[in-house]
Scaffold this motif. Structure first.
Motif: not given
Length: 368
Positions: A80-99
């Protein structure tokens, strides 16, 4: 003798009735167990398909009819989590480092706010912006304690309390233009339950950047009214009798939709059912949020038609806890998201092009 025979007959009838009930209950339990086993088998087989076939070929397969049908049935919890992440996407180009950077800033603020708060207590004079920020931090703290209270995992001392606090704090630093708004904690909490911390933040920020969520969390009145107006077009199309009943009481969509949309149904529906709504929301986008709302109204149409304004508002604010996935999704499936020849996006783009500023006064919840 006759009296004794009558009592004996009544007793035998009572025993026979009790046995019937017992047999009926046993059949019911057996049916439930059978359905549960079937559901577990379906989840297991679906999980294999998702892991081995769909996820490795995501871009190619995500829009195929087969995948969409499988998606509608609900995602296996393990993917579920993996599919949600892929479907929502990351248009903002946030990285774990930025978090981590924004989390560090949030921690610095919390430290400076606590120090400022101590100084203000002695000096008695706080700046307006500092007071506002402190109020925002207090709101986060208060909201976390009210997020899925029955689960305890988000309460102070619980395993996910600090994670939830971190994600919400980091977001207020990342998007100071949006800040923290009540309801965000529920969305972040659902993501935390399905994703690792950094991934949950990335999904959270991107999800809140979608046009519908941004309109609601920024309290963009004109955009919100546009969504409500579009919703009413499909409300009248699908449930005309209930639509007229609501109209007769001047009961506007904002009264019940605001809470549903703000928390993406995670506060209004049982958690497992809310996750299934999220599954299809990630597939179909904002349209499905409003389709789900219409599905809920369809499910309880007969009950709502017997109610007045106050009771309808109370009922829709706190939905029955025994709502089942099968019944709700059956009602959602029956909702047609097409008005004449126009679909949701076409109706949305054409409806209420020029919303007058004064129109928001027609909506008590928006005015508030």
């Amino acid at each position: 003798m006759e009296e004794a025979l009558r009592h004996r007959q009544e007793y035998d009838e009572m025993v026979a009735e009790a046995k019937k009930r017992e047999i009926k209950e046993a059949h019911k339990r057996k049916k439930i167990m059978k359905e549960r086993f079937k559901q577990e088998e379906n989840i297991a087989s679906a999980m294999v398909i998702w892991i081995n076939e769909i996820l490795p070929n995501w871009e190619v397969m995500r829009s195929t009819r087969r995948v969409r049908e499988l998606w509608w049935q609900g995602l296996p919890p393990s993917v579920r989590g993996k599919v949600w992440s892929l479907a929502v996407g990351n248009e903002l180009n946030i990285t774990p480092e930025l978090y981590e950077i924004f989390l560090s800033r949030a921690k610095e603020r919390w430290k400076s706010f606590s120090e400022t708060s101590s100084e203000n207590n002695t000096e008695g004079n706080a700046g307006v912006s500092v007071a506002d920020r402190e109020a925002s931090l207090e709101l986060i703290k208060l909201d976390i304690s009210r997020t899925f209270p029955s689960l305890y995992i988000f309460q102070k001392g619980g395993p996910y309390h600090d994670v939830l606090h971190s994600i919400l704090g980091a977001y207020t630093c990342y998007r100071p233009d949006v800040g923290y708004v009540q309801g965000m904690s529920f969305i972040a909490a659902v993501l935390i339950l399905n994703l690792e911390e950094a991934d949950a933040f990335i999904a959270f920020a991107n999800l809140l950047n979608k046009p519908c969520q941004l309109a609601f969390f920024r309290v963009d009145h004109s955009m919100m009214l546009k969504y409500f107006a579009t919703f009413e077009v499909f409300f009248e199309e699908n449930l005309s009798k209930l639509f007229l009943h609501f109209k007769s009481y001047s009961l506007t969509p904002d009264i019940y939709l605001i809470d549903w949309i703000f928390t993406l149904y995670s506060k209004s529906l049982p958690l497992d059912l809310a996750c299934r709504v999220w599954d299809v929301f990630c597939r179909d986008g904002e349209e499905f949020l409003f389709r789900t709302g219409l599905g809920i109204l369809r499910l309880y149409e007969d009950i709502l038609l017997q109610m007045d304004f106050i009771h309808i508002a109370q009922f829709l604010t706190k939905l029955p806890e025994d709502i089942t996935s099968e019944k709700l999704f059956s009602c959602i499936a029956a909702i047609q998201m097409q008005n004449s020849t126009k679909k949701w996006t076409q109706v949305f783009s054409s409806v209420m092009k020029d919303i007058k500023e004064g129109d928001k006064n027609n909506s008590p919840a928006l005015k508030s």
